[in-house]
Motif scaffolding. Sequence first.
Motif, mmCIF file in Angstrom:
data_model
loop_
_atom_site.group_PDB
_atom_site.id
_atom_site.type_symbol
_atom_site.label_atom_id
_atom_site.label_comp_id
_atom_site.label_asym_id
_atom_site.label_seq_id
_atom_site.Cartn_x
_atom_site.Cartn_y
_atom_site.Cartn_z
ATOM 1 N N LYS A 125 4.849 46.866 -0.865
ATOM 2 C CA LYS A 125 4.389 47.665 0.273
ATOM 3 C C LYS A 125 3.545 48.856 -0.163
ATOM 4 O O LYS A 125 2.596 49.237 0.528
ATOM 5 N N LEU A 126 3.899 49.443 -1.292
ATOM 6 C CA LEU A 126 3.092 50.564 -1.786
ATOM 7 C C LEU A 126 1.697 50.106 -2.166
ATOM 8 O O LEU A 126 0.716 50.820 -1.933
ATOM 9 N N ARG A 127 1.568 48.935 -2.760
ATOM 10 C CA ARG A 127 0.253 48.417 -3.126
ATOM 11 C C ARG A 127 -0.609 48.177 -1.888
ATOM 12 O O ARG A 127 -1.825 48.352 -1.915
ATOM 13 N N LEU A 128 0.019 47.755 -0.817
ATOM 14 C CA LEU A 128 -0.711 47.531 0.436
ATOM 15 C C LEU A 128 -0.922 48.823 1.220
ATOM 16 O O LEU A 128 -1.573 48.805 2.263
ATOM 17 N N GLU A 129 -0.345 49.918 0.749
ATOM 18 C CA GLU A 129 -0.409 51.209 1.442
ATOM 19 C C GLU A 129 0.161 51.112 2.856
ATOM 20 O O GLU A 129 -0.309 51.756 3.784
ATOM 21 N N MET A 130 1.185 50.292 3.005
ATOM 22 C CA MET A 130 1.810 50.106 4.306
ATOM 23 C C MET A 130 2.985 51.055 4.522
ATOM 24 O O MET A 130 3.600 51.049 5.583
ATOM 25 N N MET A 131 3.303 51.843 3.522
ATOM 26 C CA MET A 131 4.304 52.864 3.730
ATOM 27 C C MET A 131 3.885 54.143 3.027
ATOM 28 O O MET A 131 3.271 54.094 1.958
ATOM 29 N N PRO A 132 4.123 55.264 3.610
ATOM 30 C CA PRO A 132 4.692 55.427 4.949
ATOM 31 C C PRO A 132 3.823 54.747 6.020
ATOM 32 O O PRO A 132 2.624 54.599 5.818
ATOM 33 N N PRO A 133 4.422 54.360 7.135
ATOM 34 C CA PRO A 133 3.661 53.694 8.195
ATOM 35 C C PRO A 133 2.632 54.636 8.809
ATOM 36 O O PRO A 133 2.683 55.857 8.600
ATOM 37 N N PRO A 134 1.681 54.089 9.562
ATOM 38 C CA PRO A 134 0.589 54.907 10.096
ATOM 39 C C PRO A 134 1.035 56.111 10.921
ATOM 40 O O PRO A 134 0.337 57.125 10.944
ATOM 41 N N ASP A 135 2.153 56.012 11.606
ATOM 42 C CA ASP A 135 2.571 57.109 12.482
ATOM 43 C C ASP A 135 3.504 58.103 11.791
ATOM 44 O O ASP A 135 4.129 58.932 12.437
ATOM 45 N N MET A 136 3.589 58.032 10.456
ATOM 46 C CA MET A 136 4.449 58.943 9.705
ATOM 47 C C MET A 136 3.600 59.784 8.759
ATOM 48 O O MET A 136 2.545 59.351 8.291
ATOM 49 N N SER A 667 2.691 39.787 2.813
ATOM 50 C CA SER A 667 3.646 40.733 3.388
ATOM 51 C C SER A 667 3.895 40.380 4.845
ATOM 52 O O SER A 667 3.402 41.047 5.757
ATOM 53 N N PRO A 668 4.638 39.305 5.106
ATOM 54 C CA PRO A 668 4.850 38.890 6.490
ATOM 55 C C PRO A 668 5.662 39.904 7.271
ATOM 56 O O PRO A 668 6.609 40.497 6.732
ATOM 57 N N PRO A 669 5.300 40.139 8.521
ATOM 58 C CA PRO A 669 6.142 41.013 9.351
ATOM 59 C C PRO A 669 7.464 40.323 9.644
ATOM 60 O O PRO A 669 7.545 39.091 9.600
ATOM 61 N N PRO A 670 8.496 41.080 9.928
ATOM 62 C CA PRO A 670 9.781 40.461 10.233
ATOM 63 C C PRO A 670 9.721 39.732 11.562
ATOM 64 O O PRO A 670 8.860 40.008 12.402
ATOM 65 N N PRO A 671 10.605 38.778 11.790
ATOM 66 C CA PRO A 671 10.629 38.083 13.077
ATOM 67 C C PRO A 671 10.994 39.044 14.197
ATOM 68 O O PRO A 671 11.675 40.057 13.970
ATOM 69 N N PRO A 672 10.544 38.749 15.418
ATOM 70 C CA PRO A 672 10.846 39.650 16.530
ATOM 71 C C PRO A 672 12.320 39.607 16.899
ATOM 72 O O PRO A 672 12.999 38.614 16.652
ATOM 73 N N PRO A 673 12.826 40.685 17.444
ATOM 74 C CA PRO A 673 14.211 40.653 17.925
ATOM 75 C C PRO A 673 14.324 39.685 19.100
ATOM 76 O O PRO A 673 13.319 39.297 19.703
ATOM 77 N N LEU A 762 -10.308 43.432 0.980
ATOM 78 C CA LEU A 762 -10.705 43.407 -0.428
ATOM 79 C C LEU A 762 -10.825 44.795 -1.027
ATOM 80 O O LEU A 762 -11.033 44.926 -2.238
ATOM 81 N N SER A 763 -10.708 45.847 -0.218
ATOM 82 C CA SER A 763 -10.755 47.194 -0.769
ATOM 83 C C SER A 763 -9.542 47.490 -1.636
ATOM 84 O O SER A 763 -9.559 48.404 -2.447
ATOM 85 N N ARG A 764 -8.479 46.745 -1.468
ATOM 86 C CA ARG A 764 -7.292 46.841 -2.321
ATOM 87 C C ARG A 764 -6.992 45.413 -2.791
ATOM 88 O O ARG A 764 -6.125 44.727 -2.235
ATOM 89 N N PRO A 765 -7.685 44.954 -3.835
ATOM 90 C CA PRO A 765 -7.618 43.535 -4.204
ATOM 91 C C PRO A 765 -6.297 43.094 -4.814
ATOM 92 O O PRO A 765 -5.984 41.902 -4.779
ATOM 93 N N GLU A 766 -5.529 44.025 -5.402
ATOM 94 C CA GLU A 766 -4.320 43.601 -6.098
ATOM 95 C C GLU A 766 -3.377 42.780 -5.233
ATOM 96 O O GLU A 766 -2.921 41.708 -5.661
ATOM 97 N N PRO A 767 -3.023 43.217 -4.026
ATOM 98 C CA PRO A 767 -2.100 42.402 -3.227
ATOM 99 C C PRO A 767 -2.655 41.020 -2.903
ATOM 100 O O PRO A 767 -1.899 40.036 -2.903
ATOM 101 N N VAL A 768 -3.956 40.929 -2.632
ATOM 102 C CA VAL A 768 -4.553 39.640 -2.291
ATOM 103 C C VAL A 768 -4.521 38.714 -3.496
ATOM 104 O O VAL A 768 -4.137 37.540 -3.399
#
Length: 845
Positions: A125-136, A667-673, A762-768
Amino acid sequence: MRPIVISAAALGLAAVVGSQLPGVREAFGEMVPVSSAGLSAVVANVSRLRAGSPRTAPDILDPRAVQEAALASSSISTDELTGVIDRYCVGCHSDRAARGNLSLQGFDVAHADQHAELAEKLIRKLRLEMMPPPDMPRPRGDTMAVLVETLEKIVDQAAAAAPARPGTRRFQRLNREEYERVIQDLLGLEVDAERWLPGDRFVRSFDTWSTVQNLSATTLDAYLRAAEEISRMAVGLGEQLPPSVPVSYQVPEGYSQHAWDHVEGTPFGTRGGMVVLHDFSMDGEYVISVQAGSGRNAVLTDIDISIDGEPVALLSLPAGAGRNLSTDPIFVRGGQHQLSVAFTRETDGPYDDTQSPLNLSVNSYAITGLPFLNGITVDGPFNAVAGASGDARSREMIFTCRPSGASDEATCAETILTRLAREAYRRPLEREDVSELMQSFTEGRQDGDFDLGIRNGVQWILSSPSFLFRLEREPENIRQGEAYALSDIDLASRLSFFIWSTGPDDELIRLAEQGRLNRPEVLEAQVRRMLADPRSESLSTRFVPQWLRMDELDAKRPLVEFFPDFNRALAGTMRRETELFFDYVLRQNRSFMELFTANYTFVNDPLAHHYSIPSPGSGNEFQKVTLTDPNRFGLLGKGSILMVTSFNERTSPVVRGQWVMEVLLGSPPPPPPPNIPLLSAIEGATAGRILTTRERLEIHRTDPTCNACHQFMDPIGLALDNFDGVGRWRDRDENGSILHTQSTFYDGTVINTSSDLTKVILSRPEPVVRNFINNLYGYAIGRRSEYFDQPAVREIERQVKRDGYRMSSFILAIVKSDAFRMRQADVLEGNVTMADIERTTLEGR
């Protein structure tokens, strides 16, 4: 079929950090800025960009360079980084709260290797810059970049110092596709394994993982029945006369019969129809029946019937309802032959088809429509010639010698069967193998002639555990769980099934017998030879459809009222386009990045017309063409991808966003509740207006629980929404509303089109790159890529980066990895051993 899960929402902030394990997700809590002393000017520039206005795709810097600079110049200690996690993450991820079923309480960065599985979740998640999330809030500077680099360094150094851990896998049996390829190589027969073998199971779209290859009495019985029938097809029936059994073939629903649709394999000057590979059991006469129909006012039409491209009959179809037409008895030599049935092309101008007025002639009754084919039936043989059976090519491959008399039958039989068994077993034969083969020949010879003895031996080979299972023998006195190098023979099989999806050829077996295959220079030379061989197309036709979830195309049925000019043949051309595209990048040894940025593709005339690009003028033949619209570049512009991520009646930004996150970013999102309502097109609308998909998503995201996932998925899917459900460009949605696709990627970048999306990915190629490696790695070694494989994956990434991401470097690096060349001894408790497999199979025979 493996349907893509439509992720509509997730609990709380559980979407922020994911895992390879189902149901495990993480999220960071509130973060307070942390200073990063000594960061370079480039890091300060990135901080300025983050703190300022939203970025646009062309403004993105190279994150890898930023992170490397941050780590090199940072004075943040591991204790300070642990403090970041303790202070800003444990609030949500404590033992008590455990958001996303995850606790970071007590996690120590300095000892990340002791909690490697947890560390790998953070790294992803850190490599994808997905955390902290956008609203944090985010810490100032590149504290998070330093954190991820530090975690990787600690985990990788510990892995390098520890003993090799190549992992274990259960036995692997030949799946349907591999079975068909091996039979063709061995006997020259094109068989449809679906006739006998149960459907393959898939995990995360892959059918090569040993964990999904069950071993049951039903499966073994299916293999035994296949061995019996295939040996008869190859060698023949001898003096036995088979009963006359009709065999029918149906035209798949939705396949076009239009005048401009020439089916490959049918004679020129025909249209529509179908082509099948039929097994004519022996020399004799056969009656071919055709089930066809047309509208009441359609003109008389001729139907051409050809075998191996040679016309054998011409039937006349009168206008009216469905008809069954039959040929006179036709003499056909025994063996496999290509049978084609097609209409002579007599209509070039416009005509009526009330059920599909644009580009689809359906195989059902129409009013004034074009004649169409429903199916064909082959009945026979009649007046069969005893002793004249078996496939000619197959018999030529099998009978490399002929006995001059009874005295040398055994010698000739041993020569034939040991050669076949060595190729089929993919190893040198042992004395016991030869003894079993000769015993099976003797038993068959007692019931008939020399040919029947050989047929019995072939049947024995095809039902042997050494043929059906890819068994890897452990060294003697090996301890349970101990790692060891594969023998050269077993390495040859791994290599051939990885690159060719079939068994090793003579050169690989010869090198393995000499004990030379494990030498690095020999291994690399063989990989390059195998990639240059036509059989390496299996990476494009086997690996790529599974990686990209393209097998979903077979389940898609776009509704005719929304896509009236779409037909099933067009879906096949989309799949073929993607396969040819990957194959070109692989064979030309081009950069992996071209899979996303290439300004070329491969189309035939129907697909070019569908895309509204200039036709190559090649009819049904595919040609490489240059693209001018950057939104069509690479994988995100391919109809196969766009169609597989749509519903049958409309597009779905949610499905497309989820597909990109899972398939490309890893990085699949979790299934919906549970009990999440469907997106309503009228709820919240005024004056009876139907809401656009974007408006429905915006209403849905007002719920914080739903927004946790949709803030990641929706911008991705909306950037692809200018493509409709069958991959055509559009400016309005299904309801005629003008599309507004601009949105903000989770990192703050403004994106509007698929071209923008490609740039930001592609701006962050490592995760891809790492996700591609993980998929190819798992496909190659026959098991999922685990957390303990990630240090090896990162090392492969570093190697391919130094080589400019050339495709051959991915294959070579995986083949040279410990996980490919080694394995760990099985832990016998609760596991199926090779002895169990051999005993069960032999009892079945």
